[in-house]
Motif scaffolding. Structure first.
Motif, PDB file in Angstrom:
ATOM      1  N   VAL A  12       0.824  -1.150   0.178  1.00  0.00           N
ATOM      2  CA  VAL A  12      -0.087  -0.038   0.112  1.00  0.00           C
ATOM      3  C   VAL A  12       0.842   1.252   0.024  1.00  0.00           C
ATOM      4  CG1 VAL A  12      -1.582   1.397   1.311  1.00  0.00           C
ATOM      5  CG2 VAL A  12      -2.133  -1.318   1.020  1.00  0.00           C
ATOM      6  N   LYS A  13       1.905   1.053   1.025  1.00  0.00           N
ATOM      7  CA  LYS A  13       2.727   2.542   0.622  1.00  0.00           C
ATOM      8  C   LYS A  13       3.613   2.640  -0.388  1.00  0.00           C
ATOM      9  CE  LYS A  13       6.830   4.717   3.091  1.00  0.00           C
ATOM     10  NZ  LYS A  13       7.693   4.690   4.016  1.00  0.00           N
ATOM     11  N   GLN A  14       4.016   1.497  -1.163  1.00  0.00           N
ATOM     12  CA  GLN A  14       4.513   1.752  -2.493  1.00  0.00           C
ATOM     13  C   GLN A  14       3.489   2.121  -3.627  1.00  0.00           C
ATOM     14  OE1 GLN A  14       8.073   1.447  -3.170  1.00  0.00           O
ATOM     15  NE2 GLN A  14       7.196   2.428  -5.021  1.00  0.00           N
ATOM     16  N   ALA A  15       2.432   1.678  -3.287  1.00  0.00           N
ATOM     17  CA  ALA A  15       1.366   2.229  -4.264  1.00  0.00           C
ATOM     18  C   ALA A  15       1.060   3.559  -4.323  1.00  0.00           C
ATOM     19  CB  ALA A  15      -0.050   1.442  -4.368  1.00  0.00           C
ATOM     20  N   ASP A  29      -0.801   4.186  11.144  1.00  0.00           N
ATOM     21  CA  ASP A  29      -2.295   3.814  10.798  1.00  0.00           C
ATOM     22  C   ASP A  29      -3.061   5.210  10.858  1.00  0.00           C
ATOM     23  OD1 ASP A  29      -1.954   1.000  10.387  1.00  0.00           O
ATOM     24  OD2 ASP A  29      -2.524   0.536  12.381  1.00  0.00           O
ATOM     25  N   ASP A  30      -2.808   6.210  11.479  1.00  0.00           N
ATOM     26  CA  ASP A  30      -3.197   7.417  11.711  1.00  0.00           C
ATOM     27  C   ASP A  30      -3.055   8.506  10.734  1.00  0.00           C
ATOM     28  OD1 ASP A  30      -4.843   6.553  14.106  1.00  0.00           O
ATOM     29  OD2 ASP A  30      -3.119   7.107  15.471  1.00  0.00           O
ATOM     30  N   THR A  31      -2.392   8.084   9.682  1.00  0.00           N
ATOM     31  CA  THR A  31      -1.838   9.047   8.659  1.00  0.00           C
ATOM     32  C   THR A  31      -3.062   9.344   7.861  1.00  0.00           C
ATOM     33  OG1 THR A  31       0.655   8.354   8.768  1.00  0.00           O
ATOM     34  CG2 THR A  31      -0.321   9.789   6.770  1.00  0.00           C
ATOM     35  N   PHE A  69     -10.640   5.301   2.689  1.00  0.00           N
ATOM     36  CA  PHE A  69      -9.729   6.310   2.199  1.00  0.00           C
ATOM     37  C   PHE A  69      -9.301   7.138   3.401  1.00  0.00           C
ATOM     38  CE2 PHE A  69     -11.119   4.400  -1.539  1.00  0.00           C
ATOM     39  CZ  PHE A  69      -9.898   3.875  -2.150  1.00  0.00           C
ATOM     40  N   ASP A  70      -9.641   6.996   4.463  1.00  0.00           N
ATOM     41  CA  ASP A  70      -9.703   8.165   5.596  1.00  0.00           C
ATOM     42  C   ASP A  70      -8.154   8.046   6.023  1.00  0.00           C
ATOM     43  OD1 ASP A  70     -12.344   8.993   5.908  1.00  0.00           O
ATOM     44  OD2 ASP A  70     -12.798   7.704   7.662  1.00  0.00           O
ATOM     45  N   THR A  71      -7.471   6.970   6.291  1.00  0.00           N
ATOM     46  CA  THR A  71      -6.141   6.991   6.883  1.00  0.00           C
ATOM     47  C   THR A  71      -5.498   5.771   6.317  1.00  0.00           C
ATOM     48  OG1 THR A  71      -6.864   5.486   8.436  1.00  0.00           O
ATOM     49  CG2 THR A  71      -6.979   7.726   9.201  1.00  0.00           C
ATOM     50  N   PHE A  72      -4.119   5.631   6.318  1.00  0.00           N
ATOM     51  CA  PHE A  72      -3.226   4.693   6.133  1.00  0.00           C
ATOM     52  C   PHE A  72      -3.895   3.212   6.725  1.00  0.00           C
ATOM     53  CE2 PHE A  72       0.848   2.034   6.335  1.00  0.00           C
ATOM     54  CZ  PHE A  72       0.915   1.662   5.247  1.00  0.00           C
ATOM     55  N   GLY A  73      -4.315   3.549   7.670  1.00  0.00           N
ATOM     56  CA  GLY A  73      -4.777   2.458   8.806  1.00  0.00           C
ATOM     57  C   GLY A  73      -5.895   1.804   7.976  1.00  0.00           C
TER      58      GLY A  73
END
Length: 91
Positions: A12-15, A29-31, A69-73
């Motif tokens: 997910v980070k790479q995407a 997770d809160d980003t 799509f709220d947060t990375f988590g």
């Protein structure tokens, strides 16, 4: 929600890096994807296509919500759920 492993987080980070075309800081997770990372409605579509291509993610538009799509988590949780559902036997 299924357990989220480091591989899912990395994908997910790479995407996000690919779609936003910038290096990202350490993500928690809160980003917030929109507020902190600058994701916008156009990049959401690119992000979904990137995830579909990189991990074979099958997205059910009926189950896709803005909250994913709220947060990375929340996004990694959504991706983990989709991947888990794809591995469940049918029938």
């Amino acid at each position: 929600m299924p357990d989220i492993d480091d591989d899912t987080r990395a994908v997910v980070k790479q995407a996000l890096v690919d779609v936003l075309e910038k290096d990202l800081p350490e993500l928690t997770d809160d980003t917030r994807l929109f507020g902190d990372l600058g994701l916008d409605s156009t990049s959401v579509i690119d992000l979904l296509m990137s995830l579909e291509d990189s991990v074979g993610l099958l997205i059910d538009p009926d189950e896709l919500t803005a909250e994913a799509f709220d947060t990375f988590g929340t996004l990694t949780g959504y991706v983990a759920s989709c991947l888990a559902a794809a591995q469940e036997p049918v029938g």
